[in-house]
Design a protein around this motif. Structure first.
Motif, PDB file in Angstrom:
ATOM      1  N   ALA A  99       1.455 -20.832  -3.632  1.00 12.33           N
ATOM      2  CA  ALA A  99       2.596 -20.100  -3.081  1.00 12.33           C
ATOM      3  C   ALA A  99       2.067 -18.963  -2.216  1.00 12.33           C
ATOM      4  N   PRO A 100       2.898 -18.444  -1.325  1.00 12.06           N
ATOM      5  CA  PRO A 100       2.492 -17.258  -0.564  1.00 12.06           C
ATOM      6  C   PRO A 100       2.174 -16.091  -1.490  1.00 12.06           C
ATOM      7  N   MET A 101       1.186 -15.299  -1.099  1.00 12.69           N
ATOM      8  CA  MET A 101       0.766 -14.131  -1.852  1.00 12.69           C
ATOM      9  C   MET A 101       1.022 -12.876  -1.018  1.00 12.69           C
ATOM     10  N   PHE A 102       1.335 -11.781  -1.707  1.00  8.19           N
ATOM     11  CA  PHE A 102       1.690 -10.539  -1.023  1.00  8.19           C
ATOM     12  C   PHE A 102       1.032  -9.349  -1.709  1.00  8.19           C
ATOM     13  N   GLU A 103       0.853  -8.294  -0.920  1.00 10.09           N
ATOM     14  CA  GLU A 103       0.478  -6.981  -1.456  1.00 10.09           C
ATOM     15  C   GLU A 103       1.449  -5.952  -0.890  1.00 10.09           C
ATOM     16  N   VAL A 104       1.955  -5.094  -1.743  1.00 11.84           N
ATOM     17  CA  VAL A 104       2.842  -4.041  -1.268  1.00 11.84           C
ATOM     18  C   VAL A 104       2.039  -3.031  -0.456  1.00 11.84           C
ATOM     19  N   ASP A 105       2.624  -2.542   0.637  1.00  8.75           N
ATOM     20  CA  ASP A 105       2.023  -1.465   1.422  1.00  8.75           C
ATOM     21  C   ASP A 105       2.703  -0.169   1.017  1.00  8.75           C
ATOM     22  N   PRO A 106       2.063   0.647   0.173  1.00  6.61           N
ATOM     23  CA  PRO A 106       2.730   1.848  -0.341  1.00  6.61           C
ATOM     24  C   PRO A 106       2.895   2.942   0.704  1.00  6.61           C
ATOM     25  N   PHE A 107       2.308   2.763   1.887  1.00  2.00           N
ATOM     26  CA  PHE A 107       2.379   3.793   2.930  1.00  2.00           C
ATOM     27  C   PHE A 107       3.310   3.390   4.082  1.00  2.00           C
ATOM     28  N   TRP A 108       4.099   2.350   3.864  1.00  2.00           N
ATOM     29  CA  TRP A 108       5.030   1.885   4.901  1.00  2.00           C
ATOM     30  C   TRP A 108       6.451   2.026   4.377  1.00  2.00           C
ATOM     31  N   PRO A 109       7.389   2.605   5.160  1.00  2.00           N
ATOM     32  CA  PRO A 109       7.190   3.235   6.458  1.00  2.00           C
ATOM     33  C   PRO A 109       6.621   4.638   6.300  1.00  2.00           C
ATOM     34  N   LYS A 110       6.349   5.270   7.440  1.00  2.00           N
ATOM     35  CA  LYS A 110       5.862   6.639   7.422  1.00  2.00           C
ATOM     36  C   LYS A 110       7.013   7.589   7.079  1.00  2.00           C
ATOM     37  N   PRO A 111       6.693   8.809   6.647  1.00  2.00           N
ATOM     38  CA  PRO A 111       7.765   9.735   6.245  1.00  2.00           C
ATOM     39  C   PRO A 111       8.778   9.970   7.369  1.00  2.00           C
ATOM     40  N   LEU A 112      10.040  10.108   6.964  1.00  2.00           N
ATOM     41  CA  LEU A 112      11.116  10.335   7.932  1.00  2.00           C
ATOM     42  C   LEU A 112      11.107  11.791   8.401  1.00  2.00           C
ATOM     43  N   PRO A 113      11.576  12.044   9.624  1.00  2.00           N
ATOM     44  CA  PRO A 113      11.624  13.414  10.140  1.00  2.00           C
ATOM     45  C   PRO A 113      12.870  14.148   9.644  1.00  2.00           C
TER      46      PRO A 113
ATOM     47  N   GLU B 281      16.744  -1.619  -1.063  1.00  2.00           N
ATOM     48  CA  GLU B 281      17.278  -1.445  -2.409  1.00  2.00           C
ATOM     49  C   GLU B 281      18.549  -0.601  -2.372  1.00  2.00           C
ATOM     50  N   THR B 282      19.527  -1.065  -3.118  1.00  2.00           N
ATOM     51  CA  THR B 282      20.792  -0.352  -3.257  1.00  2.00           C
ATOM     52  C   THR B 282      20.769   0.462  -4.553  1.00  2.00           C
ATOM     53  N   TYR B 283      21.965   0.813  -5.052  1.00  2.00           N
ATOM     54  CA  TYR B 283      22.074   1.635  -6.250  1.00  2.00           C
ATOM     55  C   TYR B 283      21.209   2.886  -6.077  1.00  2.00           C
ATOM     56  N   GLU B 284      20.338   3.142  -7.052  1.00  2.00           N
ATOM     57  CA  GLU B 284      19.462   4.305  -6.971  1.00  2.00           C
ATOM     58  C   GLU B 284      18.090   3.980  -6.393  1.00  2.00           C
ATOM     59  N   GLY B 285      17.904   2.749  -5.890  1.00  2.00           N
ATOM     60  CA  GLY B 285      16.645   2.397  -5.250  1.00  2.00           C
ATOM     61  C   GLY B 285      16.463   3.143  -3.941  1.00  2.00           C
ATOM     62  N   LYS B 286      17.415   2.969  -3.014  1.00  2.00           N
ATOM     63  CA  LYS B 286      17.516   3.782  -1.796  1.00  2.00           C
ATOM     64  C   LYS B 286      16.206   3.832  -1.003  1.00  2.00           C
ATOM     65  N   ARG B 287      15.673   2.661  -0.673  1.00  2.00           N
ATOM     66  CA  ARG B 287      14.443   2.642   0.103  1.00  2.00           C
ATOM     67  C   ARG B 287      14.231   1.262   0.710  1.00  2.00           C
ATOM     68  N   ILE B 288      13.248   1.191   1.622  1.00  2.00           N
ATOM     69  CA  ILE B 288      12.733  -0.064   2.144  1.00  2.00           C
ATOM     70  C   ILE B 288      11.280  -0.178   1.725  1.00  2.00           C
ATOM     71  N   GLN B 289      10.839  -1.418   1.466  1.00  2.00           N
ATOM     72  CA  GLN B 289       9.433  -1.670   1.151  1.00  2.00           C
ATOM     73  C   GLN B 289       8.917  -2.829   2.003  1.00  2.00           C
ATOM     74  N   LYS B 290       7.620  -2.779   2.291  1.00  5.09           N
ATOM     75  CA  LYS B 290       6.943  -3.847   3.026  1.00  5.09           C
ATOM     76  C   LYS B 290       5.927  -4.515   2.115  1.00  5.09           C
ATOM     77  N   PHE B 291       5.957  -5.861   2.101  1.00  2.82           N
ATOM     78  CA  PHE B 291       5.002  -6.651   1.347  1.00  2.82           C
ATOM     79  C   PHE B 291       4.183  -7.467   2.349  1.00  2.82           C
ATOM     80  N   VAL B 292       2.893  -7.196   2.388  1.00  3.16           N
ATOM     81  CA  VAL B 292       2.009  -7.774   3.396  1.00  3.16           C
ATOM     82  C   VAL B 292       1.604  -9.185   2.970  1.00  3.16           C
ATOM     83  N   TYR B 293       1.789 -10.131   3.881  1.00  2.00           N
ATOM     84  CA  TYR B 293       1.435 -11.529   3.622  1.00  2.00           C
ATOM     85  C   TYR B 293      -0.079 -11.683   3.551  1.00  2.00           C
ATOM     86  N   MET B 294      -0.563 -12.283   2.459  1.00  2.00           N
ATOM     87  CA  MET B 294      -1.997 -12.429   2.209  1.00  2.00           C
ATOM     88  C   MET B 294      -2.426 -13.890   2.204  1.00  2.00           C
ATOM     89  N   GLY B 295      -1.606 -14.768   2.735  1.00  2.00           N
ATOM     90  CA  GLY B 295      -1.929 -16.182   2.746  1.00  2.00           C
ATOM     91  C   GLY B 295      -1.363 -16.904   1.542  1.00  2.00           C
TER      92      GLY B 295
END
Length: 399
Positions: free
Chosen positions: A41-55, A367-381
């Motif tokens: 199956a496809p494998m992923f790693e979360v990018d904890p630094f994406w996106p950059k901080p909002l202004p 994420e909705t509810y109290e998640g309130k964020r976007i996350q990026k999962f990098v494709y690792m093959g």
């Protein structure tokens, strides 16, 4: 027989039983591990630094949609009103109580590196902004479509990718109560997806309706619609979901996604029924899969996105109740593995709501509810499946 001897014999027998049970469990674990390792199956790693901080001390509210354009720019939409005005928006208080924080504009655009490059959205004299915006998707002409699931949201908005208003489809004004047979009004639409070759827009309609509706993507002209199993939709209230009851012959609200694939099928999230139904583009029923079918309440099938290979071999299913993303073989509908779990750390979720992929195979979730964020999962093959649920896919294989 001496009581002590009976006790000793009992202890020995119990020990043998436990040992046999442990051995069998170990064998079962090995068999399960072997079966899992036999799949890929496809494998992923979360990018904890994406996106950059909002202004500007900006915060996100419930983040209710994500889409990716032809440049791999990522668009999200959130609900400003869902930010806690009493404690988090001190900068907006009168007088301000602190430097932080402010609600970000409703629509944010990020480049592939996670830089914020544009923001816009909200009420205007040119259109009726949904009372509760829901979903943002990018069509094959790089236009953005926004639905709404507020009690009186009966229309869909269309913008250019730089935020220029293009069109409103469905009558937004007060009128007769919409139903699942209306060709002039939607009923709290959840999401729009697109068939580029046919130039059609598929509406998951939605939180009040119980149907898939298909429009001309250029003009918004209504073309066709259908309900579960290809039946005519029926808005009659249904009994609470029971995983042991016969399968309901209608969609249960919300109908949360209706995404066409390149090979002429449409995958519909019948969320509170814990299933995805597959149709041909004319509404002919093909197949279905139940995912985490004992999930009650908000259900398990919240959104889907396809891998970007020409065959779209894999389908990713967001489950906001169990806080994970399933990796599914799109054609066989077999669940191969999943990642995520409940939590606030990178790679975990609180109410994973929407999902999209980019041209590099990366996955984005909101994420909705109290998640309130976007996350990026990098494709690792593609690689061997190591577990039924991988938990947080940390960089470097850490868990």
């Amino acid at each position: 027989m001496n009581g002590n001897r009976r006790t000793l014999i009992g202890v020995v027998i119990a020990g043998v039983v436990i040992a046999l049970a442990c051995g069998q469990a170990a064998m079962d674990d090995e068999a399960s591990a072997g079966a899992a390792q036999g799949s890929e199956a496809p494998m992923f790693e979360v990018d904890p630094f994406w996106p950059k901080p909002l202004p500007n001390h900006w915060l996100l509210g419930s983040t209710i949609g994500v889409g990716v354009d032809s440049r791999d720019h990522v668009f999200i939409i959130h609900r400003r009103a869902s930010i806690n005005a009493g404690t988090e928006l001190g900068a907006d208080a009168d007088p301000p109580t602190s430097e932080c924080c402010r609600a970000a504009p409703e629509v944010l655009e990020f480049d592939p590196e996670g830089n914020l490059v544009n923001s816009w959205g909200g009420p205007s004299d040119d259109y009726v902004w949904p009372a509760s915006n829901h979903g943002i998707t990018v069509d094959h002409m790089d236009n953005l479509w926004i639905g709404g699931n507020g009690p009186n949201d009966t229309h869909i908005l269309k913008f250019s990718r730089d935020g220029q208003f293009l069109a409103s489809y469905g009558q937004p004004e007060a009128g007769p109560e919409p139903d699942s047979h209306s060709e002039t009004r939607f009923n709290r639409a959840a999401k729009v997806a697109f068939d580029a070759e046919a130039n059609e827009a598929y509406v998951a309609d939605g939180y009040g309706g119980r149907r898939v509706a298909v429009l001309d993507a250029s003009t918004g002209t209504f073309k066709r619609y259908w309900g579960a199993y290809g039946n005519a939709p029926d808005d009659t209230p249904t009994r609470p979901y029971d995983p042991d009851a016969p399968l309901l012959q209608q969609f249960r609200t919300p109908v949360h996604c209706a995404d066409p694939s390149l090979d002429g099928h449409v995958y519909v999230c019948d969320r509170a029924n814990d299933r995805i139904q597959v149709f041909r583009t004319d509404g002919t029923y093909v197949d279905e899969v139940r995912i985490a079918p004992r999930t009650l309440g908000a259900g398990s099938t919240w959104d889907v996105a396809f891998s970007r290979d020409p065959e779209q071999k894999y389908m990713y299913v967001a489950d906001g109740s169990n806080h994970r993303v399933y990796v599914v073989d799109r054609v066989s509908l077999e669940v191969l593995t999943s990642f995520g779990d409940g939590g606030r750390q990178p790679g975990l979720f609180i109410g994973v709501h929407s999902i999209a992929t980019d041209s590099e195979g990366n996955v984005y979730t909101t994420e909705t509810y109290e998640g309130k964020r976007i996350q990026k999962f990098v494709y690792m093959g593609v690689g061997p499946v190591s577990a039924e649920n991988q938990g947080a896919p940390w960089p470097g294989g850490g868990r």
